[in-house]
Design a protein around this motif. Structure first.
Motif, PDB file in Angstrom:
ATOM      1  N   HIS A 219      32.393 -36.658 -17.331  1.00 46.14           N
ATOM      2  CA  HIS A 219      32.064 -35.376 -16.692  1.00 46.14           C
ATOM      3  C   HIS A 219      30.624 -35.252 -16.220  1.00 46.14           C
ATOM      4  O   HIS A 219      30.306 -34.495 -15.335  1.00 46.14           O
TER       5      HIS A 219
ATOM      6  N   SER B 223      33.287 -37.848 -29.513  1.00 48.13           N
ATOM      7  CA  SER B 223      33.023 -37.350 -28.165  1.00 48.13           C
ATOM      8  C   SER B 223      34.340 -36.916 -27.564  1.00 48.13           C
ATOM      9  O   SER B 223      35.326 -36.700 -28.281  1.00 48.13           O
ATOM     10  N   GLY B 224      34.382 -36.781 -26.234  1.00 50.27           N
ATOM     11  CA  GLY B 224      35.640 -36.440 -25.592  1.00 50.27           C
ATOM     12  C   GLY B 224      36.671 -37.523 -25.869  1.00 50.27           C
ATOM     13  O   GLY B 224      37.688 -37.289 -26.525  1.00 50.27           O
TER      14      GLY B 224
ATOM     15  N   ASP C 111      40.205 -30.296 -26.065  1.00 46.76           N
ATOM     16  CA  ASP C 111      40.290 -29.913 -24.645  1.00 46.76           C
ATOM     17  C   ASP C 111      41.741 -29.712 -24.217  1.00 46.76           C
ATOM     18  O   ASP C 111      42.048 -28.828 -23.419  1.00 46.76           O
TER      19      ASP C 111
ATOM     20  N   GLY D   4      36.187 -27.505 -26.340  1.00 44.92           N
ATOM     21  CA  GLY D   4      35.634 -27.470 -27.702  1.00 44.92           C
ATOM     22  C   GLY D   4      34.832 -26.206 -28.011  1.00 44.92           C
ATOM     23  O   GLY D   4      35.102 -25.513 -28.997  1.00 44.92           O
TER      24      GLY D   4
ATOM     25  N   GLU E 136      35.736 -23.190 -30.664  1.00 45.89           N
ATOM     26  CA  GLU E 136      34.798 -22.840 -31.746  1.00 45.89           C
ATOM     27  C   GLU E 136      34.562 -21.324 -31.784  1.00 45.89           C
ATOM     28  O   GLU E 136      34.541 -20.718 -32.863  1.00 45.89           O
TER      29      GLU E 136
ATOM     30  N   GLY F  17      29.537 -35.427 -28.186  1.00 38.44           N
ATOM     31  CA  GLY F  17      29.543 -34.011 -27.793  1.00 38.44           C
ATOM     32  C   GLY F  17      30.056 -33.056 -28.855  1.00 38.44           C
ATOM     33  O   GLY F  17      29.605 -31.913 -28.940  1.00 38.44           O
TER      34      GLY F  17
ATOM     35  N   ASN G 279      29.374 -28.778 -32.748  1.00 37.21           N
ATOM     36  CA  ASN G 279      30.184 -27.794 -33.492  1.00 37.21           C
ATOM     37  C   ASN G 279      29.584 -27.484 -34.868  1.00 37.21           C
ATOM     38  O   ASN G 279      29.420 -28.373 -35.712  1.00 37.21           O
TER      39      ASN G 279
HETATM   40  P1  AMP Z   1      30.904 -36.126 -24.743  1.00 34.94           P
HETATM   41  O1  AMP Z   1      32.124 -36.851 -24.234  1.00 34.94           O
HETATM   42  O2  AMP Z   1      30.176 -36.864 -25.826  1.00 34.94           O
HETATM   43  O3  AMP Z   1      29.966 -35.645 -23.669  1.00 34.94           O
HETATM   44  O4  AMP Z   1      31.445 -34.786 -25.419  1.00 34.94           O
HETATM   45  C1  AMP Z   1      32.259 -33.883 -24.722  1.00 34.94           C
HETATM   46  C2  AMP Z   1      33.289 -33.325 -25.661  1.00 34.94           C
HETATM   47  O5  AMP Z   1      32.661 -32.535 -26.683  1.00 34.94           O
HETATM   48  C3  AMP Z   1      34.300 -32.424 -24.974  1.00 34.94           C
HETATM   49  O6  AMP Z   1      35.595 -32.849 -25.332  1.00 34.94           O
HETATM   50  C4  AMP Z   1      33.990 -31.033 -25.515  1.00 34.94           C
HETATM   51  O7  AMP Z   1      35.122 -30.202 -25.636  1.00 34.94           O
HETATM   52  C5  AMP Z   1      33.419 -31.363 -26.887  1.00 34.94           C
HETATM   53  N1  AMP Z   1      32.545 -30.308 -27.383  1.00 34.94           N
HETATM   54  C6  AMP Z   1      31.418 -29.827 -26.815  1.00 34.94           C
HETATM   55  N2  AMP Z   1      30.911 -28.797 -27.548  1.00 34.94           N
HETATM   56  C7  AMP Z   1      31.749 -28.627 -28.600  1.00 34.94           C
HETATM   57  C8  AMP Z   1      31.799 -27.714 -29.698  1.00 34.94           C
HETATM   58  N3  AMP Z   1      30.876 -26.777 -29.860  1.00 34.94           N
HETATM   59  N4  AMP Z   1      32.817 -27.847 -30.566  1.00 34.94           N
HETATM   60  C9  AMP Z   1      33.760 -28.804 -30.420  1.00 34.94           C
HETATM   61  N5  AMP Z   1      33.780 -29.681 -29.403  1.00 34.94           N
HETATM   62  C10 AMP Z   1      32.795 -29.596 -28.496  1.00 34.94           C
END
Ligand code: AMP
Ligand code: MG
Length: 329
Positions: free
Chosen positions: A11, A129-130, A159, A172, A176, A251, A255
């Motif tokens: 993303h 992560s995602g 997601d 996410g 939360e 990501g 949380n």
């Molecule tokens: P990344 O792929 O490392 O950039 O992380 C993105 C992922 O982190 C996505 O699936 C988001 O839904 C998740 N994410 C971001 N903030 C939060 C949160 N506060 N709680 C749970 N998941 C989160």
């Protein structure tokens, strides 16, 4: 020495400039989001292509960098159309600056930047992560995976449920928020040895949502179950490996409930809990620049400029002596 990092696996399209001291001189990002629906690779790639030059030029300007000594791109894993944009841009800017170019493994960049940004020395690393859910530790010269998801990554599972509720992407943070108002409702729990599985639980919460159970209760219960599963396998890894630290990266580290659960577990074991700073928890180019710099500094040079959509962190030899700053020259 100035390093330009470029991130484009999913993303986020990001560009950052970093030096040998591990100082981040600039960090610019533009994130693909939707109000409804998820990520369609072709649309995400189009987004990256449209904003790439603006993001990179701003990163160079913010850092007041009129020269660059090394360009690092995120070589994978990730969505191929997005990876290709990052590689093409890295080639273009490396040519303009007449400098070397090197590819960095995205999850490894999360791991080593976690060491750069925190005081953790030898942790069990929890990479959430995602797309990824892995329990990783450095043992015998490699970052080895001691437990992982058997299906989707934790972030993508959240997601997916958010999408079913019509909440948009990323889900996410929205889950939360809703969870704060919820109470417990029974859900399955799937830990298999050191591995976890999320898909069946997502099917179950989606069924319950369709039957009219409140969004808040489902979000609360989903978080409780998912994060308990993760905490359980992390604790087992610590016991087996005799490690006294946990480092949370990716990501989902944003949380607060997850961090609270891991803190409680660590405290009970007399261990230390570290989470990568919120601002660097998600995908960013500063971590890509740091990973590329570590490998370049240890002598690696790129022979084939390519993308690697499926490479794992345990494929990579750890040739760098430390991931801590500063590097000598
Ligand atoms: P990344 O792929 O490392 O950039 O992380 C993105 C992922 O982190 C996505 O699936 C988001 O839904 C998740 N994410 C971001 N903030 C939060 C949160 N506060 N709680 C749970 N998941 C989160
Ligand atoms: Mg990532």
């Amino acid at each position: 020495m100035l390093v330009l990092g470029i991130e484009s696996t999913a993303h986020t399209f990001g560009a950052a400039v970093l030096n040998l001291k591990g100082e981040i001189l600039s960090d610019v990002r533009d994130v693909f989001t939707t109000v409804e629906g998820g990520m369609i690779p072709k649309l995400v790639a189009r987004h990256h292509e449209q904003i790439a030059d603006t993001v990179i030029k701003k990163a160079l300007a913010d850092a007041k960098a009129n020269h660059i000594d090394l360009v690092v791109y995120s070589r994978g894993p990730g969505m191929s159309p997005c990876l290709r944009i990052g590689l093409a841009k890295a080639k273009e800017y490396a040519q303009a600056f007449k400098c070397d170019i090197i590819g960095a493994h995205h999850p490894m960049a999360h791991l080593t930047s976690g060491l750069l940004f925190t005081a953790a020395q030898d942790p069990v690393m929890l990479y959430l992560s995602g797309a990824n859910t892995q329990i990783i530790a450095l043992e015998a010269g490699k970052y080895r995976v001691f437990g992982e998801t058997e299906d989707v990554g934790l972030g993508n599972a959240l997601d997916k449920f958010a999408r079913a509720l019509g909440l948009g992407f990323p889900g996410g943070p929205k889950i939360e928020q809703l969870a704060l108002q919820g109470k417990w409702t029974e859900l399955p729990y799937t830990v298999k040895g050191m591995d976890v599985a999320f898909s069946g639980i997502i099917t179950r919460v989606t069924q319950l949502a369709n039957k009219g159970v409140s969004k808040e209760d489902l979000c609360y219960s989903l978080q409780e179950v998912f994060f308990s599963m993760i905490t359980e396998v992390t604790e087992r890894a610590m016991a087996h490996l005799r490690k006294k630290e946990v480092l949370l990266i990716g990501g989902v580290a944003a949380n607060k409930r997850l961090c609270a659960m891991l803190e409680i577990m660590c405290k009970a074991r007399g261990a230390k809990f570290f989470a990568v700073p919120m601002q660097y928890a998600g995908d960013n180019a500063a971590m890509i620049a740091w990973q590329g710099l570590l490998e370049y500094h240890a002598g690696r040079r790129e022979t084939t400029l390519d993308i690697y959509p499926f490479e794992r962190c345990d494929d990579i030899d750890v040739i760098w002596e430390t991931a801590k700053a500063p590097l000598s020259k």
